[in-house]
Design an enzyme around this catalytic site. Structure first.
Site, PDB file in Angstrom:
ATOM      1  N   HIS A 226      48.060  56.134  40.534  1.00  0.00           N
ATOM      2  CA  HIS A 226      47.829  57.575  40.338  1.00  0.00           C
ATOM      3  C   HIS A 226      47.057  58.156  41.522  1.00  0.00           C
ATOM      4  O   HIS A 226      46.351  59.155  41.371  1.00  0.00           O
ATOM      5  CB  HIS A 226      47.063  57.844  39.041  1.00  0.00           C
ATOM      6  CG  HIS A 226      47.709  57.274  37.823  1.00  0.00           C
ATOM      7  ND1 HIS A 226      48.637  57.955  37.068  1.00  0.00           N
ATOM      8  CD2 HIS A 226      47.567  56.057  37.233  1.00  0.00           C
ATOM      9  CE1 HIS A 226      49.032  57.194  36.056  1.00  0.00           C
ATOM     10  NE2 HIS A 226      48.409  56.034  36.142  1.00  0.00           N
ATOM     11  N   SER A 356      50.136  67.629  68.929  1.00  0.00           N
ATOM     12  CA  SER A 356      49.778  69.031  68.707  1.00  0.00           C
ATOM     13  C   SER A 356      49.773  69.785  70.018  1.00  0.00           C
ATOM     14  O   SER A 356      49.386  69.249  71.059  1.00  0.00           O
ATOM     15  CB  SER A 356      48.398  69.131  68.047  1.00  0.00           C
ATOM     16  OG  SER A 356      47.980  70.482  67.953  1.00  0.00           O
TER      17      SER A 356
END
Length: 501
Positions: A226, A356
């Site tokens: 989870h 980037s």
């Protein structure tokens, strides 16, 4: 209007549009004096009449007419080349078999030679038609017939467009219909691509993941369920799941092949085999098998082979499952490699390129992003293939080009992305052992090892208190008087939490 005239008109229109967008008056005057050279043409006929086609192209009137009627998508949407090459294999096989049923050997040899050139990719430029045409693929079948016919005529010293001595329908398409040739080409194309590209790529990725599972087998880390902390496992065990996913992916794809190897050839228009001779279907399938080295056989029921494409839907179902596996594996590795300082940072991924245009030094998990985008595309293709497969009306499915286009795209993307992901990511993954150990020591879920000794409720109390106070498990266990440091050290050992006792 001929296909050539239309092309010339579009060229002039584009030139005029450039002037209108701001060319100088001088340039405009200069353009007005420019003469666009007229392309050489020849005239060809189909049952609708006469059309002009480029003299340097082998295709004929039906191909030119299809170009006029289906201006959808442009060159990027052309019929996949593997389908064209598969047609070449089929047409050669049919010509060889038809010599047993009355086709002149001289014509068959010329057809076979021209078909070989199609298979080898030497005539790719002569197949301009787009996927978005008749749902039976009739125009593409005739495109192939016309190209092979004219090339065979040329080989025999005849005149292009004369249909003599090799006729596109009577000779190249002998004992065939578009309704059985196109599905046959679909199966040949996909069968070849799966075997030559996809399966080797999946096996390559599987081997790379297996190597990493072995390399990481002694590195103990915290598990996550989870997306929350769970009990420990080894990094090798985590990677072993990916290996098994690839094992199962390979097995699933391979399990679809027996149905894919069944060919519709010999069914002709509706599956009855009208205008063929007994034994043609079996002999063609055997010849295709010999030419490809793959175990193609004639379909036991030609009605199903024309009207439904469940075999290709099944293949793509397996491809979709491969995509699901790729999505899971790509995301796991992406997240385990997040950071480098503020993420999980359990893995270091290869640094392949700047990440980037504004943040100096940034490097991104680009291979993970690429393979998960491929997975998304394949999942989308699954919808298209399912819709296409469900549109078999009575004796013929009429979404054939759409089905094969998407199956081939998925096959190619999965294969190429698997190789790219292997070469530029998986092979270079490094485990950050110190950070893995640090994260594991801080996990509260190690308390699970205490369940057999102090019970679930006491173990939960220790974990919750440690989480609330920002302390360690051992500190709270001793403080609460539930056990001693010695007992904690004896019972909470990650290396003893990796499997059944």
């Amino acid at each position: 209007m001929s296909a050539v005239s239309m092309l010339q008109g579009e060229m002039l229109a584009r030139g005029g549009a450039v002037i209108a967008r701001g060319a100088s008056l001088a340039t405009a005057r200069n353009f007005s004096r420019t003469t666009v050279p007229m392309a050489k043409i020849r005239k060809e006929r189909d049952t609708f009449g006469e059309l002009e086609v480029p003299a340097d192209k082998y295709y004929g009137a039906q191909t030119a007419r299809s170009q006029m009627n289906f201006k959808i998508g442009g060159p990027e949407e052309r019929m996949p080349i593997p389908v064209i090459h598969a047609f070449g294999i089929l047409k050669k096989a049919a010509a060889l078999v038809n010599t047993e049923f009355g086709l002149d050997k001289k014509l068959a040899d010329a057809i076979s030679q021209a078909a070989d050139e199609v298979v080898d990719g030497k005539l790719d430029e002569h197949f301009p038609l787009v996927t978005w045409q008749t749902g039976s693929g009739t125009q593409s079948n005739m495109n192939v017939n016309e190209v092979i016919s004219n090339r065979a005529i040329e080989i025999l010293g005849g005149e292009l467009g004369s249909k003599k001595p090799v006729h596109p329908n009577d000779h190249v398409n002998m004992s065939q219909s578009s309704n059985d040739t196109f599905p046959t080409a679909m199966h040949i194309a996909v069968g070849r691509e799966v075997n030559s590209r996809l399966l080797p790529a999946l096996k390559k990725l599987r081997t790379a993941l297996h190597n990493k599972a072995e390399e990481f087998k002694d590195i103990i880390k915290i598990g996550r369920t989870h997306t929350q902390d769970a009990v420990p496992l080894t990094l090798g065990q985590e990677f072993s799941a990916y290996v098994t996913q690839l094992d199962n992916s390979i097995a699933r794809v391979e399990s679809t092949l027996p149905r894919l190897y069944q060919l519709a050839a010999g069914g002709t228009a509706v599956g009855t085999g009208l205008n063929t001779r007994k034994g043609f279907a079996e002999k063609v399938a055997a010849t295709v098998s010999e030419l490809t080295g793959l175990p193609f056989v004639t379909a036991p029921n030609k009605f199903e082979a024309l009207a439904a494409h469940d075999a290709l839907v099944e293949v793509h179902g397996a491809l979709n499952t491969v995509a699901v596996s790729f999505m899971k594996i790509g995301n796991d590795i992406r997240f385990l490699g997040s950071g480098p300082r503020c993420g999980l940072g359990e893995l270091s991924l290869p640094e392949n390129e700047p990440g980037s245009s504004i943040m100096p030094g940034k490097v991104n998990p680009t291979q993970c992003e690429a393979i998960t985008m491929v997975a998304a595309q394949v999942m989308g293709n699954q919808v298209a293939v399912s819709v296409g497969g469900s549109n078999g009306h009575f004796e013929l499915n009429v979404f054939k080009p759409l089905i094969v286009r998407n199956v081939l795209q998925s096959t190619r993307l999965l294969a190429d992305s698997a190789v790219s992901f292997t070469d530029h990511c998986v092979d270079g993954i490094v485990a950050n052992k110190d950070n893995i150990a640090k994260i594991m020591r801080e996990s509260l879920m190690l308390v699970t090892a205490l369940n057999p000794h102090i019970g679930y409720d006491n173990a939960a109390k220790i974990a919750k208190t440690a989480h609330k106070n920002g302390t360690t498990l051992v500190q709270e266990a001793v403080k609460l008087g539930i056990l001693t440091e010695e007992q904690f050290a004896q019972w909470v050992k990650p290396e003893n939490m990796l499997g059944p006792k």
